[in-house]
Design an enzyme around this catalytic site. Structure first.
Site, short mmCIF file in Angstrom:
data_model
loop_
_atom_site.label_atom_id
_atom_site.label_comp_id
_atom_site.label_asym_id
_atom_site.label_seq_id
_atom_site.Cartn_x
_atom_site.Cartn_y
_atom_site.Cartn_z
N LYS A 111 0.84 -1.21 0.00
CA LYS A 111 0.00 0.00 0.00
C LYS A 111 0.86 1.24 0.00
O LYS A 111 2.03 1.22 0.43
CB LYS A 111 -0.95 0.03 1.20
CG LYS A 111 -0.30 0.00 2.60
CD LYS A 111 0.17 1.33 3.14
CE LYS A 111 0.75 1.24 4.54
NZ LYS A 111 1.58 2.36 4.94
N GLY A 146 9.38 -0.60 5.26
CA GLY A 146 9.45 0.46 4.26
C GLY A 146 8.25 1.39 4.25
O GLY A 146 8.14 2.24 3.38
N ALA A 151 3.62 -1.58 4.45
CA ALA A 151 2.81 -2.59 5.15
C ALA A 151 3.01 -4.01 4.62
O ALA A 151 2.05 -4.79 4.53
CB ALA A 151 1.33 -2.21 5.12
N GLY A 152 4.25 -4.36 4.34
CA GLY A 152 4.54 -5.71 3.83
C GLY A 152 4.18 -6.81 4.81
O GLY A 152 3.61 -7.84 4.43
N ASP A 170 -3.14 -2.13 10.02
CA ASP A 170 -3.17 -2.07 8.55
C ASP A 170 -3.74 -3.34 7.92
O ASP A 170 -4.04 -3.36 6.72
CB ASP A 170 -1.76 -1.86 7.98
CG ASP A 170 -1.24 -0.44 8.20
OD1 ASP A 170 -2.04 0.43 8.62
OD2 ASP A 170 -0.04 -0.21 7.97
N PRO A 222 9.20 -3.82 0.11
CA PRO A 222 10.32 -3.42 0.98
C PRO A 222 10.00 -3.68 2.46
O PRO A 222 8.89 -3.41 2.90
CB PRO A 222 10.46 -1.92 0.72
CG PRO A 222 9.84 -1.69 -0.62
CD PRO A 222 8.77 -2.74 -0.78
N SER A 233 1.94 -6.67 7.18
CA SER A 233 0.47 -6.73 7.26
C SER A 233 -0.09 -7.41 6.02
O SER A 233 -1.09 -8.14 6.09
CB SER A 233 -0.12 -5.32 7.39
OG SER A 233 0.41 -4.68 8.50
N ALA A 234 0.52 -7.16 4.87
CA ALA A 234 0.09 -7.82 3.63
C ALA A 234 0.25 -9.33 3.76
O ALA A 234 -0.65 -10.10 3.38
CB ALA A 234 0.91 -7.30 2.44
P1 ATP Z 1 3.75 -0.39 8.12
O1 ATP Z 1 3.73 0.29 6.80
O2 ATP Z 1 2.53 -1.27 8.38
O3 ATP Z 1 4.04 0.52 9.27
P2 ATP Z 1 6.30 -1.43 7.35
O4 ATP Z 1 6.00 -1.65 5.91
O5 ATP Z 1 7.06 -0.19 7.67
O6 ATP Z 1 4.95 -1.46 8.15
P3 ATP Z 1 6.93 -4.22 7.61
O7 ATP Z 1 7.74 -4.56 6.41
O8 ATP Z 1 5.50 -4.60 7.61
O9 ATP Z 1 7.08 -2.65 7.93
O10 ATP Z 1 7.62 -4.92 8.87
C1 ATP Z 1 8.16 -4.30 9.99
C2 ATP Z 1 8.84 -5.35 10.85
O11 ATP Z 1 7.94 -6.42 11.15
C3 ATP Z 1 10.02 -6.01 10.17
O12 ATP Z 1 11.21 -5.31 10.38
C4 ATP Z 1 10.04 -7.41 10.78
O13 ATP Z 1 10.88 -7.43 11.93
C5 ATP Z 1 8.64 -7.67 11.26
N1 ATP Z 1 7.90 -8.69 10.47
C6 ATP Z 1 7.15 -9.70 10.94
N2 ATP Z 1 6.60 -10.42 9.96
C7 ATP Z 1 6.98 -9.87 8.80
C8 ATP Z 1 6.72 -10.17 7.45
N3 ATP Z 1 5.96 -11.21 7.08
N4 ATP Z 1 7.27 -9.37 6.52
C9 ATP Z 1 8.02 -8.30 6.89
N5 ATP Z 1 8.32 -7.99 8.16
C10 ATP Z 1 7.80 -8.75 9.12
#
Ligand code: ATP
Length: 306
Positions: A11, A103, A106-107, A142, A100, A109-110
């Site tokens: 997202k 990043g 929300a990877g 998310d 990413p 959460s995806a």
């Molecule tokens: P958001 O946009 O929801 O705030 P984000 O995109 O910044 O999240 P994510 O990539 O969702 O961050 O992950 C943050 C942390 O969650 C990672 O550094 C990792 O330690 C942990 N994590 C747990 N499960 C996963 C997963 N399936 N994929 C990525 N990170 C994960």
């Protein structure tokens, strides 16, 4: 027995308004999401016990930060659905990461949303989307949007969703950072630095944003992009402020930090303009950090069985 394969979209946040801390310890948000065509693949198959395998072609540091145990958000989703439906979460979950890590896209959460859908199909538990969304909200703010996809505004922690009309396709260029930012840390610093400042929340997305989405006009949408967390993200990563300015100087329709960053999102006028912007930004930050995607797309999509 074959595995169930689904793909989960990333997202971008079109408008992220951050209000005061609620009694639940979370900031109140008015958060407009759009799903993008940048996907993690998640497959689940029956196994003797819960196992997580993560494939990530990127830097090993980033790959290492994704847990391959029960703390992985996809595993937590499987455990939650299993508990909810009275069964064992004995599955092997294989995740191919492209979104990413840490990043702001929300990877995690995806992947949680994907695991809920995949396990529901594998176990034939037959939950409807509303029930999956309710479970998803227990895993993270998310996750409900990642299940729903498209374009939507989230209230509360971002989990109370109202879909927004958007039939047109928008073209995005994304610049990922060398290393991620912790969501919790960005919100913590935001509270600290904003101390005493106003935290009034608007009632919803701006009229201009709603109009731009319906008309499919990138220039109008670009002018409406907004993220209250940007000043905090720029204090933590000053180079991102420069990067957004540089992108704007290249004539994009709009530029914004996605969520808690550090991914920066540049809105192009067309697919060809996105390609040209990708080429120009690649010269500055290197090809491997620049991605192209379009939105809106569905949230989690079934790929099939393997
Ligand atoms: P958001 O946009 O929801 O705030 P984000 O995109 O910044 O999240 P994510 O990539 O969702 O961050 O992950 C943050 C942390 O969650 C990672 O550094 C990792 O330690 C942990 N994590 C747990 N499960 C996963 C997963 N399936 N994929 C990525 N990170 C994960």
């Amino acid at each position: 027995m074959p595995s169930v394969v689904v793909k989960a979209a990333a997202k971008v946040n079109l408008q992220l308004n951050v209000g005061s801390l609620g009694s639940d310890g979370y900031h109140q948000l008015v958060n407009v999401f759009q799903s993008l065509s940048l996907y993690d693949d998640v497959s689940v198959a029956p196994a003797e016990r819960l196992r997580v395998v993560v494939h990530n072609n990127r830097a090993s540091e980033e790959a290492a930060s994704v847990p391959n145990d029960s703390s992985n958000l996809a595993a937590r989703a499987a455990i939650l659905l299993a508990a909810h439906t009275g069964r064992s979460p004995a599955v092997e979950i294989v995740i191919h990461k492209r979104i990413p890590v840490a990043g702001g896209m929300a990877g995690g959460s995806a992947d949680a949303a994907a695991a809920l859908v995949a396990c529901d199909a594998l176990w034939k538990t037959g939950l409807n989307q509303g029930e999956l969304i309710e479970l998803g909200a227990e895993l993270g703010s998310d996750v409900p949007f990642m299940l729903m996809g498209g374009t939507a505004v989230g209230f509360g922690r971002g989990e109370i969703l109202e879909p927004l009309s958007c039939d047109r396709r928008f073209h995005w260029v994304l610049v990922r950072a060398e290393s991620g930012l912790s969501t919790a840390e960005v919100y913590r610093q935001h509270s600290r630095w904003r101390a005493g400042g106003s935290a009034e929340l608007p009632p919803g997305p701006t009229d201009g944003l709603v109009r731009a989405l319906i008309r499919g006009d990138p220039k109008e949408l670009g002018a409406e992009l907004k993220n209250d967390l940007e000043p905090t993200v720029f204090r933590l990563r000053p180079e991102l402020d420069r990067l957004l300015h540089l992108g704007k100087g290249l004539g994009v329709a709009g530029a914004v930090v996605s969520g808690t960053g550090p991914t920066c999102a540049f809105l192009a006028d067309s697919a060809a303009h996105a390609e040209e912007t990708r080429r120009l930004l690649s010269k500055v930050v290197g090809e491997r950090r620049v991605l192209i995607a379009h939105g809106p797309v569905p949230g989690v999509e079934m790929v099939g069985t393997r």
